[in-house]
Design an enzyme around this catalytic site. Structure first.
Site, PDB file in Angstrom:
ATOM      1  N   LYS A 212       0.972  -1.133   0.081  1.00 26.75           N
ATOM      2  CA  LYS A 212       0.215   0.210  -0.262  1.00 26.75           C
ATOM      3  C   LYS A 212       0.789   1.261  -0.091  1.00 26.75           C
ATOM      4  CE  LYS A 212      -4.124  -1.657  -0.019  1.00 26.75           C
ATOM      5  NZ  LYS A 212      -5.120  -2.014   0.959  1.00 26.75           N
ATOM      6  N   ARG A 247      -3.749  -9.956   4.003  1.00 24.18           N
ATOM      7  CA  ARG A 247      -4.004 -10.128   2.527  1.00 24.18           C
ATOM      8  C   ARG A 247      -2.884  -9.478   1.753  1.00 24.18           C
ATOM      9  NH1 ARG A 247      -5.876  -6.867  -1.682  1.00 24.18           N
ATOM     10  NH2 ARG A 247      -7.304  -7.877  -3.109  1.00 24.18           N
TER      11      ARG A 247
END
Ligand code: HH2
Length: 265
Positions: A212, A247
């Site tokens: 991210k 994840r």
């Protein structure tokens, strides 16, 4: 399924999209997606999350037909493997469950399609409810909270009640604070630091920190993704604060980091 998702459990990401921010459409071709998913399971993924629609900041979504065209051949090829479907569309979830998907990962937390809760309940699937402020097209335009941890938790508590009222057993639901979905870097990090607020709802927490941009921006203000090393550091920190399911794109490395974190804690 409960046993497979014992903490720490790794969920491998298989984006069957041409435009994912994080893996650049590496698994767009169904054969490449199948091979990647099989490798992830060999490397220790508890489940692989197949998605046919990108949710990166600025993305606008795909049609039902296009999403089905992307994911159906991959799910057919993965018959027998533990699969989750990353979708907000009831019809995609229905087809995916028919093809063996055991978990529905909905980044809209059942707000996107009024039929989805019923499909999950009827199909006996597990469900991940994720927090998002706004929608992918605009969510990174000045996100605002008075208290991010309490607001995200209150939202997910309400969505959990909604899912249970629609017939999804509470034991089938995991909750996700939605890292990067309508949050600044500081808000993302506060959510991990104060994960105890969300954990008080009593459900397993899933986190998506892998690559991210908030992680990359610790080092470069223009970064669009985070590095593997930064992803591993964030995953271990989240594990220590109680997260259960991770994840991730890089399964082998996360399994090694998380098994090590578990062994020394
Ligand atoms: N993040 C992305 C997509 N789906 N689902 C959950 N539950 N949690 C997340 O944090 C999450 C998610 C976005 O990441 P990625 O799949 O790498 O990219 P894209 O949406 O562009 O396919």
């Amino acid at each position: 399924m409960e046993e497979r998702l014992q903490r720490p459990a790794v969920m491998g990401i298989v984006n069957v999209t041409p435009d994912s921010f994080s893996d650049g459409g590496a698994h767009h071709d169904p054969h490449a997606a199948e091979a990647a998913a099989r490798r992830m399971v060999e490397e220790g993924a508890a489940i692989v999350d197949v998605g046919g629609e990108s949710t990166r900041p600025g993305s606008t979504g795909v049609t039902l037909d296009e999403e089905l065209r992307r994911i159906v051949p991959v799910l057919e090829a993965l018959d027998g493997l533990p699969v989750s479907i990353d979708t907000a569309k009831a019809e995609v979830a229905r087809r995916a469950i028919e093809l063996g998907a055991e978990l529905v990962n909905d980044v809209t937390a059942l707000r996107g399609d009024p039929e989805l809760a019923g499909v999950v309940a009827e199909g006996g699937a597990y469900l991940c409810l994720m927090h998002m402020q706004g929608e992918p097209r605009t969510m990174q335009d000045a996100p605002r909270y008075d208290d991010v941890a309490s607001e995200v938790t209150a939202f997910l508590e309400e969505r959990l009640s909604f899912a249970v009222a629609a017939g999804v057993p509470e034991e089938h639901v995991c909750l996700d604070p939605g890292i990067g979905f309508g949050k600044t870097g500081a808000q993302n990090f506060e959510l991990i630091r104060r994960l105890d607020v969300l954990l008080a709802l009593g459900r397993p927490v899933l986190v998506g920190l892998s690559r991210k941009s908030s992680l990359g921006r610790l080092f470069d203000p223009e970064a669009r993704t985070g590095s593997l090393a930064a992803s591993l550091g964030a995953a271990v920190a989240a594990y220590e604060r109680g997260a259960s399911i991770f994840r991730v794109h890089d399964v082998r490395e996360h399994v090694e980091a998380l098994v090590t974190a578990e062994a020394v804690s």
